[in-house]
Design an enzyme around this catalytic site. Sequence first.
Site, PDB file in Angstrom:
ATOM      1  CB  THR A 283      -0.907   0.034   1.540  1.00  0.00           C
ATOM      2  OG1 THR A 283      -1.628  -1.321   1.253  1.00  0.00           O
ATOM      3  CG2 THR A 283      -1.971   1.006   0.979  1.00  0.00           C
TER       4      THR A 283
ATOM      5  CG  ASP B  97       4.022   2.623   7.029  1.00  0.00           C
ATOM      6  OD1 ASP B  97       3.685   1.807   6.077  1.00  0.00           O
ATOM      7  OD2 ASP B  97       4.814   2.393   7.814  1.00  0.00           O
TER       8      ASP B  97
ATOM      9  CD  GLU C 202       6.583  -0.382   8.580  1.00  0.00           C
ATOM     10  OE1 GLU C 202       6.222  -0.514   7.521  1.00  0.00           O
ATOM     11  OE2 GLU C 202       6.244  -1.335   9.359  1.00  0.00           O
TER      12      GLU C 202
END
Length: 262
Positions: free
Chosen positions: A36, A89, A111
Amino acid sequence: MSADMTPADKAKYVSARRAADLVENGMRVGLGTGSTAAFLVRRLGEMVRDEGLKIRGVPTSTRTADLARAEGIEVITLEQAGWLDLTIDGADEFDNDLNLIKGGGGALLQEKIVAMASDRMIVIADAGKHVETLGAFPLPVEIIPFGWQATRKLIEELLISMDVQGHDTALRMASESPFVTDEGNYILDLDLKRIGDAQQLAQALNQIPGVVENGLFIDICDTVVIGYDDGRLELRDLTKGTIVREQLDLPDRDNLFTDIAK
């Protein structure tokens, strides 16, 4: 829109494209990892080339960094950025409070660091990632290779006292060898099925020697953009307490995103 794209890919495309509109000129942007997030990076690259968007991106993995550079996005380190305006994200799961499970792509440590160093975190996801209770997706835990078997045993002992439904753990593999993160660590995937108290579990896991970080993102995400394969989308803003529903027209032309690795 290419007929080769799956419904899930179309939903990811919708959420990523809408989230890209939230990026403003001059921003320092955290760029996530995964399929994504790759849609997002491609869209931001288009905006840089075609619309003159000027941003600096801090990638959360080497593969995101490579993609961003290929798309013409200026890539800098978090140290160079100092602090970020925004991180966008994906997520493997998110609940109604926008708590997340992340790390399916193996980049949870970078992340989480990047997300925590941002004024705002936006998650982009297809509707299938929304759950009432976290835990159906195996929870990734990044651990150091030294003594990893002992760390695994300590984690399994901890799970007995936690409010979870499953207790199975598995070392993530890459073919015949353990999967290795960008930081040179291993990942254990915990098949918990249901997590009753995500905050308690996250804190307890990080107290175990050998655990570097876990994939529970608690009270970090502010907004989620949920995409559907028919072009519908929802923007849920936890801070404002709002849900905005929109419709995005899917392009008829073949798009440039079909070669993104799943």
